[in-house]
Write a protein that holds these residues in place. Structure first.
Motif, PDB file in Angstrom:
ATOM      1  N   VAL A 146       0.806  -1.219   0.000  1.00 51.29           N
ATOM      2  CA  VAL A 146       0.000   0.000   0.000  1.00 51.29           C
ATOM      3  C   VAL A 146       0.842   1.274   0.000  1.00 51.29           C
ATOM      4  CG1 VAL A 146      -1.957  -1.122   1.137  1.00 51.29           C
ATOM      5  CG2 VAL A 146      -0.234   0.060   2.531  1.00 51.29           C
ATOM      6  N   THR A 147       2.170   1.148   0.182  1.00 47.45           N
ATOM      7  CA  THR A 147       3.006   2.347   0.209  1.00 47.45           C
ATOM      8  C   THR A 147       3.826   2.539  -1.057  1.00 47.45           C
ATOM      9  OG1 THR A 147       4.738   1.114   1.403  1.00 47.45           O
ATOM     10  CG2 THR A 147       3.199   2.434   2.723  1.00 47.45           C
ATOM     11  N   LEU A 148       4.374   1.464  -1.604  1.00 47.64           N
ATOM     12  CA  LEU A 148       5.324   1.569  -2.703  1.00 47.64           C
ATOM     13  C   LEU A 148       4.670   1.245  -4.051  1.00 47.64           C
ATOM     14  CD1 LEU A 148       8.337  -0.151  -0.919  1.00 47.64           C
ATOM     15  CD2 LEU A 148       7.749   2.291  -0.974  1.00 47.64           C
ATOM     16  N   GLY A 149       5.308   1.601  -5.108  1.00 49.03           N
ATOM     17  CA  GLY A 149       4.768   1.357  -6.432  1.00 49.03           C
ATOM     18  C   GLY A 149       3.945   2.543  -6.930  1.00 49.03           C
ATOM     19  N   PRO A 150       3.558   2.518  -8.217  1.00 44.67           N
ATOM     20  CA  PRO A 150       2.856   3.659  -8.822  1.00 44.67           C
ATOM     21  C   PRO A 150       1.502   3.960  -8.200  1.00 44.67           C
ATOM     22  CG  PRO A 150       2.869   1.759 -10.301  1.00 44.67           C
ATOM     23  CD  PRO A 150       3.821   1.444  -9.190  1.00 44.67           C
ATOM     24  N   GLU A 151       0.824   2.967  -7.651  1.00 46.79           N
ATOM     25  CA  GLU A 151      -0.477   3.176  -7.018  1.00 46.79           C
ATOM     26  C   GLU A 151      -0.374   3.256  -5.504  1.00 46.79           C
ATOM     27  OE1 GLU A 151      -3.559   3.673  -8.544  1.00 46.79           O
ATOM     28  OE2 GLU A 151      -2.226   3.947 -10.259  1.00 46.79           O
ATOM     29  N   GLY A 152       0.859   3.146  -4.978  1.00 50.56           N
ATOM     30  CA  GLY A 152       1.059   3.201  -3.540  1.00 50.56           C
ATOM     31  C   GLY A 152       0.954   4.612  -2.996  1.00 50.56           C
ATOM     32  N   ALA A 153       0.720   4.713  -1.705  1.00 52.16           N
ATOM     33  CA  ALA A 153       0.530   6.013  -1.066  1.00 52.16           C
ATOM     34  C   ALA A 153       1.728   6.936  -1.242  1.00 52.16           C
ATOM     35  CB  ALA A 153       0.233   5.814   0.426  1.00 52.16           C
ATOM     36  N   PHE A 154       2.934   6.389  -1.194  1.00 49.83           N
ATOM     37  CA  PHE A 154       4.127   7.226  -1.258  1.00 49.83           C
ATOM     38  C   PHE A 154       4.254   7.960  -2.593  1.00 49.83           C
ATOM     39  CE2 PHE A 154       7.174   5.412   2.198  1.00 49.83           C
ATOM     40  CZ  PHE A 154       6.157   5.501   3.139  1.00 49.83           C
ATOM     41  N   ALA A 155       3.600   7.455  -3.620  1.00 50.19           N
ATOM     42  CA  ALA A 155       3.685   8.088  -4.936  1.00 50.19           C
ATOM     43  C   ALA A 155       2.948   9.415  -4.985  1.00 50.19           C
ATOM     44  CB  ALA A 155       3.132   7.146  -5.995  1.00 50.19           C
ATOM     45  N   ALA A 156       2.022   9.642  -4.039  1.00 49.59           N
ATOM     46  CA  ALA A 156       1.185  10.839  -4.107  1.00 49.59           C
ATOM     47  C   ALA A 156       1.141  11.629  -2.813  1.00 49.59           C
ATOM     48  CB  ALA A 156      -0.240  10.439  -4.511  1.00 49.59           C
ATOM     49  N   MET A 157       2.005  11.298  -1.856  1.00 45.71           N
ATOM     50  CA  MET A 157       2.007  12.020  -0.578  1.00 45.71           C
ATOM     51  C   MET A 157       2.371  13.486  -0.790  1.00 45.71           C
ATOM     52  SD  MET A 157       1.360  10.005   2.199  1.00 45.71           S
ATOM     53  CE  MET A 157       2.277  10.703   3.569  1.00 45.71           C
ATOM     54  N   VAL A 158       1.673  14.362  -0.080  1.00 46.47           N
ATOM     55  CA  VAL A 158       1.922  15.799  -0.149  1.00 46.47           C
ATOM     56  C   VAL A 158       3.231  16.120   0.570  1.00 46.47           C
ATOM     57  CG1 VAL A 158       1.032  18.066   0.507  1.00 46.47           C
ATOM     58  CG2 VAL A 158      -0.560  16.260  -0.211  1.00 46.47           C
ATOM     59  N   LYS A 159       3.996  17.061   0.048  1.00 45.43           N
ATOM     60  CA  LYS A 159       5.239  17.482   0.693  1.00 45.43           C
ATOM     61  C   LYS A 159       4.943  17.988   2.099  1.00 45.43           C
ATOM     62  CE  LYS A 159       9.241  20.533   0.053  1.00 45.43           C
ATOM     63  NZ  LYS A 159      10.235  19.456   0.298  1.00 45.43           N
ATOM     64  N   ASP A 160       5.774  17.581   3.068  1.00 49.88           N
ATOM     65  CA  ASP A 160       5.660  17.945   4.479  1.00 49.88           C
ATOM     66  C   ASP A 160       4.461  17.304   5.179  1.00 49.88           C
ATOM     67  OD1 ASP A 160       7.977  19.548   4.408  1.00 49.88           O
ATOM     68  OD2 ASP A 160       6.825  21.268   3.700  1.00 49.88           O
ATOM     69  N   SER A 161       3.800  16.366   4.537  1.00 51.15           N
ATOM     70  CA  SER A 161       2.739  15.605   5.204  1.00 51.15           C
ATOM     71  C   SER A 161       3.381  14.528   6.072  1.00 51.15           C
ATOM     72  CB  SER A 161       1.788  14.992   4.171  1.00 51.15           C
ATOM     73  OG  SER A 161       2.488  14.117   3.302  1.00 51.15           O
ATOM     74  N   VAL A 162       2.545  13.750   6.773  1.00 50.94           N
ATOM     75  CA  VAL A 162       3.055  12.731   7.696  1.00 50.94           C
ATOM     76  C   VAL A 162       2.338  11.412   7.449  1.00 50.94           C
ATOM     77  CG1 VAL A 162       3.485  12.093  10.098  1.00 50.94           C
ATOM     78  CG2 VAL A 162       3.458  14.517   9.448  1.00 50.94           C
ATOM     79  N   PHE A 163       3.101  10.355   7.300  1.00 49.57           N
ATOM     80  CA  PHE A 163       2.556   8.995   7.188  1.00 49.57           C
ATOM     81  C   PHE A 163       2.709   8.333   8.556  1.00 49.57           C
ATOM     82  CE2 PHE A 163       2.338   4.525   6.266  1.00 49.57           C
ATOM     83  CZ  PHE A 163       1.490   4.415   5.160  1.00 49.57           C
ATOM     84  N   VAL A 164       1.597   7.900   9.141  1.00 51.45           N
ATOM     85  CA  VAL A 164       1.588   7.280  10.472  1.00 51.45           C
ATOM     86  C   VAL A 164       1.183   5.824  10.318  1.00 51.45           C
ATOM     87  CG1 VAL A 164       0.650   7.375  12.805  1.00 51.45           C
ATOM     88  CG2 VAL A 164       0.912   9.491  11.478  1.00 51.45           C
ATOM     89  N   ASP A 165       2.105   4.924  10.584  1.00 50.65           N
ATOM     90  CA  ASP A 165       1.832   3.500  10.383  1.00 50.65           C
ATOM     91  C   ASP A 165       1.430   2.833  11.688  1.00 50.65           C
ATOM     92  OD1 ASP A 165       1.623   0.987   9.279  1.00 50.65           O
ATOM     93  OD2 ASP A 165       3.714   0.514   9.754  1.00 50.65           O
ATOM     94  N   HIS A 166       0.164   2.421  11.771  1.00 46.91           N
ATOM     95  CA  HIS A 166      -0.355   1.727  12.948  1.00 46.91           C
ATOM     96  C   HIS A 166      -0.242   0.209  12.834  1.00 46.91           C
ATOM     97  CE1 HIS A 166      -1.766   5.306  14.885  1.00 46.91           C
ATOM     98  NE2 HIS A 166      -2.654   5.597  13.944  1.00 46.91           N
ATOM     99  N   THR A 167       0.279  -0.283  11.731  1.00 49.15           N
ATOM    100  CA  THR A 167       0.468  -1.724  11.556  1.00 49.15           C
ATOM    101  C   THR A 167       1.462  -2.251  12.581  1.00 49.15           C
ATOM    102  OG1 THR A 167       0.199  -1.379   9.176  1.00 49.15           O
ATOM    103  CG2 THR A 167       1.125  -3.493   9.871  1.00 49.15           C
ATOM    104  N   THR A 168       1.212  -3.446  13.099  1.00 47.32           N
ATOM    105  CA  THR A 168       2.253  -4.121  13.872  1.00 47.32           C
ATOM    106  C   THR A 168       3.162  -4.817  12.872  1.00 47.32           C
ATOM    107  OG1 THR A 168       0.862  -4.441  15.821  1.00 47.32           O
ATOM    108  CG2 THR A 168       2.759  -5.897  15.585  1.00 47.32           C
TER     109      THR A 168
END
Length: 290
Positions: free
Chosen positions: A75-97
């Motif tokens: 869900v984070t990497l690759g062309p459809e992953g979240a990291f491809a479209a994250m806004v500059k200076d935004s924050v990704f918070v991972d609640h996954t164990t």
């Protein structure tokens, strides 16, 4: 109020995202099974997206709660992953164990792309998520944590920065080690009390007010005595978490003989058909007198 994306609407993520929406945040959700996302939108105010990248396009904060390291990469990497479209200076918070290693990998990638990353696994189970009283263990930079703290209040009764990236995951490993040992101890205590002819429920109600007190004892002994395990944190999930613990222990040299033994006992519970039973089902291995 913030623009937030929430990725992963499982047993934990669904109510967590709901608390964000109920707190007034503008929430967009993504879930691998779209029907679940559509149901969430019907229940709460918000939108759903058909890909992680689409969900995060305008988000200041992105929360994620999926199954394991592989799911997190998906869900984070690759062309459809979240990291491809994250806004500059935004924050990704991972609640996954997940592992501390992937937390560090993703934090490095996030930094390269111009946004921040926190690993923030949770404790409190499905009930804690539904009631908005989770405990959150956070790894990352203090200034980033300070920005996210008010948002976490939507579903947490307690959250704390534990150190740099990966520290949240390491603290969650400590949590799981404790839970496994405690539940095995409670199982053996109940078994011993009944074998000795005691009223096991009375014994637990007494010792829960003394030095043996723990959340697991107080909240699980009645259902353990009743043989009820169709709720709570599943055995197969705990074994997944233990595998992460053992991988980390091999790296840091920690010796965990009791945890290894409890993991073997959970393997026996799985053979009994208990993969989805609550972790308190360790007692099912022991003969319980009625």
């Amino acid at each position: 109020m913030a623009r937030i994306a929430f990725i992963g609407l499982g047993a934990m993520g669904y109510p967590m995202a709901g608390h964000l929406a109920s707190s007034g945040h503008e929430v967009t959700v993504y879930n691998r099974t779209q029907a679940t996302a559509e149901k969430w939108v019907q229940e709460y105010s918000g939108r759903f997206a058909t890909a992680p990248a689409a969900a995060v396009e305008q988000a200041e904060f992105v929360m994620c709660c999926v199954g394991n390291d592989d799911d997190l990469r998906a869900v984070t990497l690759g062309p459809e992953g979240a990291f491809a479209a994250m806004v500059k200076d935004s924050v990704f918070v991972d609640h996954t164990t997940a592992s501390a290693q992937i937390a560090r990998e993703l934090a490095e990638e996030a930094s390269r792309r111009g946004f921040a990353f926190l690993d923030a696994p949770v404790s409190g189970g499905q009930a804690g998520a539904q009631n908005g009283v989770l405990t959150i263990m956070v790894g990352g930079e203090p200034d980033v944590y300070a920005r996210v703290g008010p948002v976490l209040q939507s579903y947490a009764q307690m959250h704390r920065l534990m150190g740099g990236v990966g520290s949240g995951q390491l603290t969650k490993m400590v949590n799981q080690i404790c839970i496994g040992g405690l539940l095995q101890g409670v199982s053996e205590a109940l078994h011993f009390a009944q074998s000795a002819g005691l009223d096991a429920e009375a014994a637990m109600s007494v010792i829960s007010k003394g030095a043996a007190q723990s959340w697991q004892l107080e909240n699980r002994y009645k259902t353990m005595l009743a043989g009820e395990f169709d709720f709570g944190f599943a055995v197969e999930w705990m074994r997944k978490d233990f595998s992460i613990v053992f991988d980390e222990a091999r790296r840091n040299g920690a010796v965990l003989p009791v945890t290894a033994l409890v993991d073997q006992f959970y393997a026996e519970v799985e053979v009994m058909g208990g993969k989805r039973w609550d972790t308190s089902s360790l007692i099912a291995r022991l003969p319980v007198k009625k």
